[in-house]
Write an enzyme that holds these catalytic residues in place. Sequence first.
Site, PDB file in Angstrom:
ATOM      1  N   ASP A 167       4.501   5.010   3.718  1.00  0.00           N
ATOM      2  CA  ASP A 167       4.859   5.719   2.492  1.00  0.00           C
ATOM      3  C   ASP A 167       4.442   7.186   2.640  1.00  0.00           C
ATOM      4  OD1 ASP A 167       5.890   6.145  -0.011  1.00  0.00           O
ATOM      5  OD2 ASP A 167       4.645   4.666  -1.014  1.00  0.00           O
TER       6      ASP A 167
ATOM      7  N   ASP B 243       0.424  11.685  -2.428  1.00  0.00           N
ATOM      8  CA  ASP B 243       1.246  11.677  -3.639  1.00  0.00           C
ATOM      9  C   ASP B 243       0.379  11.847  -4.880  1.00  0.00           C
ATOM     10  OD1 ASP B 243       3.319  11.281  -1.933  1.00  0.00           O
ATOM     11  OD2 ASP B 243       3.961   9.352  -2.765  1.00  0.00           O
TER      12      ASP B 243
ATOM     13  N   ARG C 186       9.573  16.662   1.458  1.00  0.00           N
ATOM     14  CA  ARG C 186       8.461  16.626   0.494  1.00  0.00           C
ATOM     15  C   ARG C 186       7.302  17.505   0.978  1.00  0.00           C
ATOM     16  NH1 ARG C 186       8.109  10.155  -1.143  1.00  0.00           N
ATOM     17  NH2 ARG C 186      10.336   9.890  -1.584  1.00  0.00           N
TER      18      ARG C 186
ATOM     19  N   ASP D 177      -0.081   5.194  -0.048  1.00  0.00           N
ATOM     20  CA  ASP D 177      -0.119   6.482   0.636  1.00  0.00           C
ATOM     21  C   ASP D 177      -1.434   6.653   1.396  1.00  0.00           C
ATOM     22  OD1 ASP D 177       2.330   7.236  -0.782  1.00  0.00           O
ATOM     23  OD2 ASP D 177       1.021   7.408  -2.540  1.00  0.00           O
TER      24      ASP D 177
END
EC number: 4.2.2.2
Length: 331
Positions: free
Chosen positions: A169, A173, A226, A139
């Site tokens: 990605d 996160d 997300r 990430d």
Amino acid sequence: MKFTGSPLLWPSWLPLPAPPPPLPSVTRRRDPRTVGKRAAITDACDVGYGAGTTGGSGGTTTTVSTPAQFTAAATSDEKAVIVVKGAITGATKVKVGSNKSIIGRAGSSLTGVGLYINKQENVIVRNMKISKVLADNGDRIGIQASSKVWVDHCDLSSDKKNNGKDYYDGLLDITHASMAVTVSNTYIHDHYKGSLVGHSDSNSAEDTGKLYVTYANNHWYNVASRNPSVRFGNVHIFNNYAEKLETSGVNTRMGAQLLIESSVFSDTKKAVTFLDSKSTGYAVVNDVDLGGSTNDRPQGTFTKPDYSYTLLGSSKVKAAVVGTAGQTLTF
């Protein structure tokens, strides 16, 4: 010399002059963008679950401008404030150690270089612009099994136009039972996968009772999903402005408890929803402008965090956040 004569009189045969026009009324406002730019490299987090995070304050200060310099400083065991100068380009994932502050000077950037914070504590990432990290390198910022992390005034993005959703990605996160994390004043944009809290439906044993995260004063733009997506965690979202979210906004699942306040969604499908998991999560939603979208989640039990905070009010969020979130600090 002292003047003692009679005062001058206006001649009676002349008309009196017109009074001057009134001065225009000026209301002076404090510009939040100007105030927001005042910062010090030793600032500690003072908002949300990450409050009290001090990073490398009290340690050495070093300025880096190459990939090798940056990697050496970030991975060291020493407490340090790392100031990033200029553009650093690579194709790698840099493991960030505990007690670090990574501070971007105005105009600095990391391209293709992701930050990996794994089993660490007391880390600050501030005023960093990070983009185009390939999926093989993780990430833009990945936080795993870590505590006391503050991500503030960052700019996180990719190249959404030319690549599919798995070419890169996630942008940010937070997984594997991480605790006490605050994401504030950050511009999250132009990407498929925004921010994931809790990586798997099958990780309840590790994540339940963990994943306490605050999202404050962030701008989400043109991110497919997300925004954030949360499993198991307890997440507080306030003073956020989100626009052009094509698939979904906030996704609450696997029993997650969310409190969403003083926020705005614009041009968003399914502002607060449940997708792609075995079971739903929950959300308490207060003073949120859905912009014509929907909140289809059951109300949860998370109604107040254990810290103080200030709500702008949904009507004031856009003006306060857009243009202020992102890499806007100077040191």
